[in-house]
Design a protein around this motif. Structure first.
Motif, PDB file in Angstrom:
ATOM      1  N   MET A 159       0.836  -1.200   0.000  1.00  0.00           N
ATOM      2  CA  MET A 159       0.000   0.000   0.000  1.00  0.00           C
ATOM      3  C   MET A 159       0.876   1.257   0.000  1.00  0.00           C
ATOM      4  SD  MET A 159      -3.160   1.037  -0.001  1.00  0.00           S
ATOM      5  CE  MET A 159      -4.125  -0.238   0.727  1.00  0.00           C
ATOM      6  N   ARG A 160       1.900   1.296   0.838  1.00  0.00           N
ATOM      7  CA  ARG A 160       2.802   2.453   0.879  1.00  0.00           C
ATOM      8  C   ARG A 160       3.495   2.650  -0.459  1.00  0.00           C
ATOM      9  NH1 ARG A 160       5.014   0.342   6.007  1.00  0.00           N
ATOM     10  NH2 ARG A 160       3.557   1.035   7.578  1.00  0.00           N
ATOM     11  N   LYS A 161       3.925   1.550  -1.053  1.00  0.00           N
ATOM     12  CA  LYS A 161       4.601   1.607  -2.343  1.00  0.00           C
ATOM     13  C   LYS A 161       3.657   2.170  -3.421  1.00  0.00           C
ATOM     14  CE  LYS A 161       7.977  -1.385  -4.339  1.00  0.00           C
ATOM     15  NZ  LYS A 161       8.428  -2.761  -4.537  1.00  0.00           N
ATOM     16  N   GLU A 162       2.401   1.740  -3.387  1.00  0.00           N
ATOM     17  CA  GLU A 162       1.410   2.210  -4.354  1.00  0.00           C
ATOM     18  C   GLU A 162       1.099   3.691  -4.139  1.00  0.00           C
ATOM     19  OE1 GLU A 162      -1.208   1.918  -7.590  1.00  0.00           O
ATOM     20  OE2 GLU A 162       0.423   0.618  -6.909  1.00  0.00           O
ATOM     21  N   GLU A 164       3.103   5.907  -2.814  1.00  0.00           N
ATOM     22  CA  GLU A 164       4.294   6.619  -3.250  1.00  0.00           C
ATOM     23  C   GLU A 164       4.329   6.732  -4.780  1.00  0.00           C
ATOM     24  OE1 GLU A 164       8.955   5.618  -3.180  1.00  0.00           O
ATOM     25  OE2 GLU A 164       7.973   5.600  -1.215  1.00  0.00           O
ATOM     26  N   ARG A 165       3.998   5.640  -5.462  1.00  0.00           N
ATOM     27  CA  ARG A 165       3.994   5.629  -6.924  1.00  0.00           C
ATOM     28  C   ARG A 165       2.970   6.633  -7.464  1.00  0.00           C
ATOM     29  NH1 ARG A 165       1.201   3.774 -11.042  1.00  0.00           N
ATOM     30  NH2 ARG A 165      -0.371   2.715  -9.806  1.00  0.00           N
ATOM     31  N   LEU A 166       1.774   6.654  -6.857  1.00  0.00           N
ATOM     32  CA  LEU A 166       0.741   7.566  -7.313  1.00  0.00           C
ATOM     33  C   LEU A 166       1.074   9.020  -7.034  1.00  0.00           C
ATOM     34  CD1 LEU A 166      -2.452   5.558  -6.232  1.00  0.00           C
ATOM     35  CD2 LEU A 166      -1.633   5.967  -8.566  1.00  0.00           C
ATOM     36  N   SER A 167       1.696   9.293  -5.895  1.00  0.00           N
ATOM     37  CA  SER A 167       2.057  10.684  -5.582  1.00  0.00           C
ATOM     38  C   SER A 167       3.200  11.187  -6.450  1.00  0.00           C
ATOM     39  CB  SER A 167       2.395  10.842  -4.098  1.00  0.00           C
ATOM     40  OG  SER A 167       3.533  10.098  -3.772  1.00  0.00           O
ATOM     41  N   ASN A 168       4.085  10.302  -6.888  1.00  0.00           N
ATOM     42  CA  ASN A 168       5.190  10.697  -7.766  1.00  0.00           C
ATOM     43  C   ASN A 168       4.768  10.861  -9.224  1.00  0.00           C
ATOM     44  OD1 ASN A 168       7.002  10.772  -5.697  1.00  0.00           O
ATOM     45  ND2 ASN A 168       7.719   8.676  -6.010  1.00  0.00           N
ATOM     46  N   SER A 169       3.656  10.202  -9.598  1.00  0.00           N
ATOM     47  CA  SER A 169       3.221  10.284 -11.000  1.00  0.00           C
ATOM     48  C   SER A 169       2.338  11.497 -11.275  1.00  0.00           C
ATOM     49  CB  SER A 169       2.476   9.007 -11.406  1.00  0.00           C
ATOM     50  OG  SER A 169       1.254   8.918 -10.708  1.00  0.00           O
ATOM     51  N   GLY A 170       1.859  12.144 -10.247  1.00  0.00           N
ATOM     52  CA  GLY A 170       0.907  13.236 -10.465  1.00  0.00           C
ATOM     53  C   GLY A 170       1.480  14.538 -10.244  1.00  0.00           C
TER      54      GLY A 170
END
Length: 170
Positions: A159-162, A164-170
């Motif tokens: 969940m943390r990884k996901e 982090e991925r979403l916050s870095n892509s936006g």
């Protein structure tokens, strides 16, 4: 559903609950079924706290036969809004089914009036752990244990990884 058909309708739903649990869980379920009856509280304690409170209360209950459980439920029929069947706990000796009910008296005033003459709703449900992906899980996950803690740890990590991925892509 009427008061007279309540026993039969719940009895017809039990095999569906067992099949749902067999489809979702890796546990072998005992055919020796016992029951507990519990009220669904009208609370805002949050899912985690509600689950802890429910477990503490249910662990104190003595499992009973189907007829005893129905006899406990029948006097409440006129005040029943919703009845939910859950697998509370399964082991090699027995499978405990929790018959949870939500009383009409716990509804807010406007809903009490609309539900006053309605028969109770009837559902069967299997509690699914928050870390579940596409694999089968332990039906007893709500009781803790090493496997549950391990899966919860890895679920949080994913969940943390996901996030982090979403916050870095936006």
């Amino acid at each position: 559903m009427t008061k007279e058909t309540l026993k039969e309708e719940i009895q017809l739903l039990v095999p569906r609950l067992i099949e749902m649990a067999k489809d979702l869980c890796w546990n072998k379920l005992s055919e020796n079924l016992v029951y507990i009856v519990s009220e669904i509280p009208n609370t805002t304690a949050g899912f985690k706290n509600e689950a802890k409170i429910r477990k503490k209360l249910n662990d104190k209950m003595i499992p009973m036969s189907y007829d005893q459980a129905i006899n406990q439920l029948l006097p409440l029929y006129d005040n029943l809004y919703d009845i939910n069947l859950y697998i509370y706990k399964a082991n090699k000796n027995n499978t405990i089914i929790d018959i949870r009910y939500y009383p009409k008296s716990s509804l807010i005033q406007e809903h009490q009036q609309t539900a006053e003459n309605s028969p109770p709703m009837l559902h069967c449900k299997v509690a699914i752990p928050p870390y579940k992906k596409n694999e089968k899980f332990d039906v007893n996950w709500e009781h803790g244990g090493l496997r549950h803690k391990w899966n919860k740890y890895w679920g949080r990590k994913r969940m943390r990884k996901e996030i982090e991925r979403l916050s870095n892509s936006g």
